[in-house]
Write a protein that holds these residues in place. Structure first.
Motif, PDB file in Angstrom:
ATOM      1  N   LEU A  63       0.830  -1.205   0.000  1.00  0.00           N
ATOM      2  CA  LEU A  63       0.000   0.000   0.000  1.00  0.00           C
ATOM      3  C   LEU A  63       0.861   1.251   0.000  1.00  0.00           C
ATOM      4  O   LEU A  63       0.624   2.197  -0.761  1.00  0.00           O
ATOM      5  CB  LEU A  63      -0.913  -0.019   1.222  1.00  0.00           C
ATOM      6  N   LEU A  64       1.874   1.297   0.867  1.00  0.00           N
ATOM      7  CA  LEU A  64       2.741   2.471   0.944  1.00  0.00           C
ATOM      8  C   LEU A  64       3.468   2.699  -0.375  1.00  0.00           C
ATOM      9  O   LEU A  64       3.647   3.837  -0.811  1.00  0.00           O
ATOM     10  CB  LEU A  64       3.736   2.305   2.085  1.00  0.00           C
TER      11      LEU A  64
ATOM     12  N   LEU B 102       0.972   4.332  -2.749  1.00  0.00           N
ATOM     13  CA  LEU B 102       0.737   5.743  -2.448  1.00  0.00           C
ATOM     14  C   LEU B 102       1.888   6.618  -2.923  1.00  0.00           C
ATOM     15  O   LEU B 102       1.689   7.780  -3.287  1.00  0.00           O
ATOM     16  CB  LEU B 102       0.520   5.927  -0.948  1.00  0.00           C
TER      17      LEU B 102
ATOM     18  N   TRP C 157      -8.397   0.868  -2.016  1.00  0.00           N
ATOM     19  CA  TRP C 157      -9.394   0.933  -0.959  1.00  0.00           C
ATOM     20  C   TRP C 157     -10.783   0.737  -1.556  1.00  0.00           C
ATOM     21  O   TRP C 157     -10.962   0.639  -2.785  1.00  0.00           O
ATOM     22  CB  TRP C 157      -9.306   2.262  -0.217  1.00  0.00           C
TER      23      TRP C 157
ATOM     24  N   PRO D 197      -6.127   4.812   3.382  1.00  0.00           N
ATOM     25  CA  PRO D 197      -5.323   3.585   3.447  1.00  0.00           C
ATOM     26  C   PRO D 197      -5.863   2.523   4.401  1.00  0.00           C
ATOM     27  O   PRO D 197      -5.653   1.327   4.183  1.00  0.00           O
ATOM     28  CB  PRO D 197      -3.950   4.097   3.893  1.00  0.00           C
TER      29      PRO D 197
ATOM     30  N   SER E 110      -7.893  -0.114   2.793  1.00  0.00           N
ATOM     31  CA  SER E 110      -7.164  -1.119   2.010  1.00  0.00           C
ATOM     32  C   SER E 110      -6.862  -2.373   2.818  1.00  0.00           C
ATOM     33  O   SER E 110      -6.683  -3.454   2.257  1.00  0.00           O
ATOM     34  CB  SER E 110      -5.844  -0.529   1.488  1.00  0.00           C
TER      35      SER E 110
ATOM     36  N   ARG F  61       5.688   8.576   5.498  1.00  0.00           N
ATOM     37  CA  ARG F  61       5.504   7.144   5.299  1.00  0.00           C
ATOM     38  C   ARG F  61       5.535   6.398   6.638  1.00  0.00           C
ATOM     39  O   ARG F  61       4.729   5.497   6.892  1.00  0.00           O
ATOM     40  CB  ARG F  61       6.611   6.637   4.365  1.00  0.00           C
TER      41      ARG F  61
END
Length: 683
Positions: free
Chosen positions: A36-37, A40, A424, A482, A485, A666
């Motif tokens: 996910l990070l 992004l 998401w 997030p 997700s 982050r």
């Protein structure tokens, strides 16, 4: 006043060394978090959009490798190409777009050819590009300080801008505060002023007085005068008591105080003002006035005052939307960006001497809109027939949109982030009524939602409190999407105190922080649980700034939440008053200083009810946060630790209220995801 912060310095010093080393090495227990990070990080931010006055050319600022660069295209986005001085995208920074009235010359800021440093980076200067020639941009300045908000005079002969000569930091309360050394409040004060330059280069003029900090300004149609919002320095603290002035655009000229909200009678008394705009005939100045908790987060009623001074008139009393930005179309009409129940609208208003009436909503945007110059600002052609802006939503990553103002919704003219798809779930607007108020919030469903399962839900409370959750693609900061997700419902509320339901709603939590807005949120949770399979025994709570305060205060009032992440929160309004560097914002909301009415501060202080807290809480904050100082987080963490409540405190070095370091952005999100997964695991 600063003794509490200084007493914590040894503890801060001891903690910051291991935190700095651990910033990017937090253990990740779920591989989905790392995925996910990474996703992004792929979004490319669009921080500026500018349509030429003739509506034929379009420029925008887009990030490459975290560095802004400028693209120039036809108004429909075709034939886009990079301009400026960068040898390749992402090697230096260029932004700050401003078209000249002739639609031929484009001014911007660039540090690509800089030979000296400012604020720890390369110094930007002002350049002008002739878009109809093949010549390189011409540098017209030799600056040393912080510069932004370029604006051409209507006659095209000069440029004005906001300038902090010799600046050591960004001119914003969100930026990291300067170290509190020397004679505090006296030494090292930096003042933002309006400066001007001839369009072809020449001597810089500092126009506004040295003892006045300017927040925003507007040229008069005659190119001879300026209207500006200003207050005595320090600038971070005094925006909440700023006045509206008019002055000839010459150094040393006398000025007229047109509106002082502290002394006026009527609904504007004690409130804030923003977005001053001259009427096309120069006879009036309109602005937005309201209860605003942060400079830049603008919302309120539309007001008008004679440019020579007089009593300001509320043009829109009783409306149930919140204007955030506007532009005069004619002496009798305005184009207004407004928040309406969590959505952005662009509307046309008819304007009379003492009244403005919405005629029609031109379109409701599916997400957040703006051109980068101000909250919800739009870039318009001179005739107001064409429009351009950047937009993102929960479903669509940022792109540039442009077209006719009369279109239902302008189309995207770029595909900068077209390959990005949300990880998401879907978004749904939820509306409910509580204690006579209409309230709205946004519900994100879990990714890969299964209607036969029950899910945990994280409640996200926005900052401000004078602000609103409007759909946007997450990037560059702490946010809500997030969590969806990883299998959570996420509920983002706009309770009383928020923009979007009118000024009465915004002012409804005055002297009542944490009570009425909590009841609105709890009622909203009940409404959500009637329409979605949410497990009420697995609720989490999070937020930043005011949302951080609520994340600390709410567990003292209810045991409904099982895990909390509090970002840049406030544990004790009484000690906070003497620690923060922006105490002027508090009096409009609390009604008096803490010294005159300590009780109203005490009743909303989590620390006074701290023994009721049982909820595991992660606390995060910037070391040099001027708005919500780190000692507030220490105070809350210390109490929870003493009471045996599971807790963790992370302080990020050299960060202010807004985190600028991508590694820190982050890390905060990663820690929050891990915290909720530990104490509120999806099943």
């Amino acid at each position: 006043m600063l003794k509490p912060a200084r007493l914590l310095l040894p503890l801060l010093t001891a903690l910051l060394a291991p935190i700095a080393a651990a910033d990017t090495h937090t253990a990740t227990t779920d591989p989905r978090i790392e995925s996910l990070l990474t996703q992004l990080d792929k979004v490319r931010d669009i921080s500026g959009v500018a349509l030429s006055p003739d509506g034929r050319q379009l420029a925008w600022v887009v990030d490459t490798n975290d560095k802004p660069g400028i693209m120039l295209a036809d108004a429909n986005g075709q034939h886009a190409h990079s301009i400026g001085l960068a040898t390749s995208p992402g090697t230096c920074s260029e932004d700050g777009l401003a078209w000249a009235p002739d639609s031929r010359h484009l001014a911007f800021l660039s540090n690509c050819d800089s030979t000296h440093a400012s604020m720890g980076g390369k110094q930007p200067d002002i350049y002008v590009l002739d878009t109809q020639s093949h010549d390189k941009p011409v540098r017209i300045s030799n600056l040393s300080g912080y510069v932004h908000a370029l604006s051409w005079a209507p006659d095209g002969k000069s440029l004005a801008f906001l300038y902090v000569e010799g600046a050591t930091r960004r001119a914003s309360a969100l930026a990291a505060a300067k170290p509190l050394v020397g004679e505090v409040g006296v030494e090292g004060i930096e003042v933002q002023r309006v400066a001007t330059l001839p369009a072809k280069g020449g001597a810089l003029q500092l126009v506004t007085p040295a003892d006045s900090y300017v927040y925003e300004f507007s040229w008069a149609p005659d190119s001879q005068r300026l209207a500006y919002v200003a207050a005595p320095p320090p600038g971070d603290n005094n925006w909440w008591i700023a006045q509206l002035y008019v002055q000839t655009a010459q150094a040393g000229a006398s000025r007229t105080a047109v509106v002082d909200p502290r002394t006026v009678t009527g609904p504007l008394h004690g409130l804030q003002i923003a977005v001053p705009r001259w009427s096309p005939d120069g006879s009036r100045i309109a602005f937005i006035g309201g209860l605003m908790s942060d400079q830049g987060a603008t919302g309120g009623d539309l007001y008008s005052v004679a440019s020579s001074g007089g009593a300001p008139v509320d043009l829109t009393p009783g409306i149930h939307v919140t204007p955030a930005w506007f532009s005069w179309s004619t002496p009798q009409s305005m184009l207004v960006s407004q928040v309406s129940s969590g959505k952005m609208q662009v509307a046309e208003y008819a304007v009379e001497a003492n009244h403005a009436q919405q005629q029609r909503v031109l379109f409701t945007a599916p997400g957040s809109i703006g051109d980068g110059t101000a909250e919800a600002a739009l870039s318009l052609s001179a005739d107001h027939h064409q429009i351009a802006f950047a937009q993102s939503s929960f479903d669509v990553a940022p792109e540039v949109y442009a077209g006719s103002v009369d279109a239902q919704m302008p189309a995207a003219v770029t595909s900068i982030n077209a390959g990005l798809k949300p990880s998401w779930g879907k978004a749904q607007s939820v509306e409910w009524t509580n204690e006579g108020f209409h309230v709205q919030g946004w519900l994100l469903y879990p990714a890969n939602y299964d209607p036969h399962k029950r899910y945990p839900m994280i409640v996200y409370i926005h900052g401000g409190p004078s602000s609103a959750v409007v759909p946007h693609w997450p990037s560059g900061g702490y946010g809500a999407a997030p969590f969806s997700s990883l299998g959570y419902f996420v509920f983002m509320t706009n309770p009383r105190g928020s923009f979007g339901e009118g000024e009465t709603f915004v002012q409804a939590n005055r002297k009542d922080f944490g009570y009425g807005d909590l009841r609105d949120t709890l009622t909203g949770i009940d409404a959500v649980e009637k329409l979605a399979p949410v497990d009420d025994h697995r609720l989490g709570l999070t937020g930043w700034s005011y949302g951080g305060f609520m994340s600390m205060f709410v567990p003292t009032q209810t045991q409904r939440f099982r895990a909390v992440v509090a970002g840049a929160g406030i544990a004790n309004w009484q000690s906070y008053y003497g620690q923060n560097l922006i105490d002027q914002w508090m009096i409009p909301f609390f009604g008096a200083s803490v010294y005159d009415d300590p009780g109203v501060y005490a009743k909303s202080s989590a620390i006074n009810f701290i023994k009721k807290v049982k909820t595991p809480t992660l606390i995060v904050v910037g070391e040099r946060d001027a708005e919500c100082p780190a000692p507030q987080s220490f105070e809350y963490w210390h109490a929870l630790r003493a009471l045996g409540v599971p807790t963790s405190l992370v302080v990020y070095p050299n960060e202010g209220h807004h985190f600028y370091n991508p590694a820190h952005q982050r890390d905060v999100l990663q820690r929050a995801l891990n915290w909720f997964e530990k104490y509120l695991p999806p099943q």
